[in-house]
Design an enzyme around this catalytic site. Structure first.
Site, short mmCIF file in Angstrom:
data_model
loop_
_atom_site.label_atom_id
_atom_site.label_comp_id
_atom_site.label_asym_id
_atom_site.label_seq_id
_atom_site.Cartn_x
_atom_site.Cartn_y
_atom_site.Cartn_z
CB ILE A 150 -0.32 -0.30 1.14
CG1 ILE A 150 -1.99 -0.54 0.89
CG2 ILE A 150 -1.51 1.48 1.12
CD1 ILE A 150 -3.09 -0.69 2.06
CB CYS A 386 31.09 9.77 14.50
SG CYS A 386 29.76 11.19 15.47
NE ARG A 467 20.28 13.97 18.80
CZ ARG A 467 19.35 14.68 18.37
NH1 ARG A 467 18.83 16.15 17.63
NH2 ARG A 467 18.67 14.21 17.47
CG HIS A 511 29.72 9.60 10.42
ND1 HIS A 511 29.44 8.20 10.91
CD2 HIS A 511 28.47 10.36 11.64
CE1 HIS A 511 28.89 8.25 12.66
NE2 HIS A 511 28.57 9.69 12.04
CD GLU A 513 31.77 6.22 8.26
OE1 GLU A 513 32.34 7.23 8.87
OE2 GLU A 513 30.64 6.07 9.08
N1 GLN Z 1 25.58 9.58 19.60
C1 GLN Z 1 26.80 10.56 20.02
C2 GLN Z 1 26.42 11.95 19.53
O1 GLN Z 1 25.15 11.94 18.71
C3 GLN Z 1 27.90 10.03 18.30
C4 GLN Z 1 26.59 10.44 17.15
C5 GLN Z 1 27.34 9.51 15.47
O2 GLN Z 1 27.87 8.22 16.22
N2 GLN Z 1 27.09 9.56 14.37
O3 GLN Z 1 27.21 12.50 19.57
#
Ligand code: GLN
Length: 541
Positions: A150, A386, A467, A511, A513
């Site tokens: 759907i 990260c 964050r 990141h 990657e």
């Molecule tokens: N949890 C962590 C933050 O918000 C790392 C986030 C992540 O690895 N993308 O900063």
């Protein structure tokens, strides 16, 4: 010339590699000099992927422009070596919120607003705009989910209408299972699935068959018969050692010629150089036959490798760049919690290097910290992405600076030493969707660091999604204890990378990657694998 379209759908089940098929077709068309880009439809009512659990849905992929999109975008960018934007991602959530906004504005005064024609018109308008703005010769459209759901029925209907307006080629991706001991490839599911596709008014031009082993002639004949197609249009796509061989594999079956003819582009010449370079890359990725390097990937979503799709691919790229044969050991971080040093050494003893990828939430954190400590104390190269960088900082604060209760406020909001803390800009934010620090941001890398050596330049742009951040109140203390701050934002305010001074251990808040591609492997990954090979120079293939 007006844009032409290729629509890739699945009529049997999802998660079988439509993204790779779409990316491969894009790659093939580009090798013939055509300007081709993919667009992705996802039927779910989420506005974007940002709020979805990677364990259920696979990795959340982030683009330069801050958008959080489906992981298939990773395959598109890696295959095509392009950077995409949010315009190429369309979700049910975005469409419905836009149509309701239009209705409230009075755009449809006097009418009852309907899926057909209002929503389907909106879809077609968006497709045509993106094609025009990007001056595309061919737009590939991947319809997420499965025909008959759907959730994506209005996308399928819009695609039927697209074919009334433009040259459109339909590709149906199916799965041909094989029955255990008998070894017979069964086409009945495909036959039934084709019925539901045709009921939607779509006659496929090509059927790509995913299977474990090469598609046999009897299965091909049967599928051809039920789909009104000649046998050449039933394409084998069995499991290969590397996803990067898919374009060549399709071309070897003549799919390039057939699809160009169907689109009205016959006579175009293949760029042999581009083909050979991709071909030799794909062969190396498939061979994976250099010096063995064992990488321990310690994460919390390892049960679903798709959660770390880009990490896995970036490792493949770095492996090929170093002529290494990578063995990935996916370790569930919770397994490493509450273990004594000897048990951790037993679990990680065969690894040449350790990687801790990104993640959210408290589960498994202590296991990752144990792995980082082991790598630091035993001279194993380490890469932290990260969350991995944040935990590298926590580990250093706890075990080198001896701040025993050092932590991130994400996991322990009441701890005395919040060496990782919520970003100032994030404190007041309550809404969850699209509110992290997202997208490509610049970092300035200090001279003489391992990060600088890896990148070979001072200013780099990597994608972010977080964050929390390194707490500057602890900068001096950690630096005095030997942790190197190797990169910050250009204004010096946010710490972007940290590293150990005695052997390769680099953590990045970004990141990297997400920007690694066969044709441009991520520098930190390349240097990480290179260091792992140097640390164990005696290992032979
Ligand atoms: N949890 C962590 C933050 O918000 C790392 C986030 C992540 O690895 N993308 O900063």
């Amino acid at each position: 010339m007006p844009t032409k379209y290729i629509v890739v759908m699945g009529s049997l089940l999802s998660g079988i590699g439509k993204g790779i098929v779409t990316a491969s077709l894009g790659k093939i068309l580009r090798m013939y000099g055509l300007r081709a880009m993919p667009m992705k439809f996802d039927g779910y009512l989420n506005y974007d992927c940002g709020t979805m659990n990677p364990f259920r849905h696979g990795e959340v992929y982030v683009l330069d422009d801050k958008s959080e999109v489906d992981m298939d975008f990773g395959n598109y960018e890696r295959f095509l070596n392009v950077s995409m934007t949010k315009d190429f991602s369309m979700t049910g959530g975005k469409l419905f919120s836009e149509i309701i906004e239009k209705e409230r504005r009075g755009d449809f005064l006097g009418r009852d607003v309907q899926i057909i024609p209002h929503l389907t018109d909106l879809i077609l308008e968006k497709i045509e705009n993106v094609s025009k703005e990007n001056r595309l010769d061919v737009m590939l459209i991947e319809v997420g989910g499965t025909v008959g759901d759907i959730e994506n029925s209005y996308f399928v209907e819009a695609m039927r209408q697209l074919a009334l307006r433009h040259t459109t080629v339909f590709v149906d991706v199916v799965y041909v299972p094989e029955l255990g001991t008998v070894g017979e490839q069964k086409t009945k599911p495909t036959q039934i699935a084709l019925r539901s596709l045709m009921q939607s008014g779509v006659q496929p031009h090509f059927i790509v068959c995913r299977s474990e082993r090469p598609l046999g002639d009897p299965a091909k004949d049967k599928i051809a018969l039920f789909s009104n197609l000649t046998k050449e249009r039933i394409i084998d796509d069995h499991d290969e050692k590397s996803i990067y061989v898919a374009p060549q594999h399709f071309m070897a079956q003549g799919l390039d010629k057939e699809i160009l003819r169907e689109l009205g582009f016959e006579g175009l010449k293949l760029d042999k150089k581009a083909f050979n370079s991709w071909d030799s890359y794909a062969q190396s990725a498939a061979d994976n036959s250099g010096r063995p390097v064992s990488v321990a990937v310690v994460g919390k979503y390892v049960g679903l490798h798709d959660s770390y799709a880009s990490v896995k691919e970036a490792l493949v790229h770095a492996g090929v760049a170093n002529r290494a044969s990578l063995r990935l050991d996916w370790i569930e971080s919770e397994e490493l919690e509450n273990l004594d040093n000897d048990s951790i050494a037993t679990r990680l003893g065969a690894s040449d290097c350790v990687l801790v990828p990104g993640g959210f939430g408290k589960r498994g954190i202590e296991g990752m910290i144990n792995a980082i400590r082991y790598a630091r104390e035993h001279g194993l190269p380490f890469l932290g992405l990260c969350l991995g960088m944040q935990l590298m900082t926590v580990e250093y604060a706890r075990n080198v600076c001896m701040l025993k209760d050092a932590d991130s406020s994400e996991f322990n909001p009441r701890t005395k030493h919040k060496v990782i803390d919520i970003m100032e800009d994030q404190r007041a934010i309550r809404l969850k969707g699209g509110t992290m620090r997202l997208g490509a941001w610049p970092s300035k890398i200090a001279k003489g660091t391992r990060a600088r050596k890896a990148y070979g330049k001072a200013l780099v742009y990597e994608r972010h999604r977080h964050r929390y951040e390194f707490n500057n109140a602890y900068r001096r203390r950690l630096e005095d204890a030997g942790l190197v701050i190797s990169a910050t934002t250009p204004d010096g305010r946010l710490v972007e990378m940290v590293e150990w001074s005695d052997h390769f251990g680099v953590g990045t808040q970004a990141h990297p990657e997400l920007k690694s591609r066969p044709e441009a492997p991520a520098p930190l990954f390349v240097e990480f694998i290179r260091s792992a090979m140097q640390a164990h120079p005696t290992r032979k293939p």
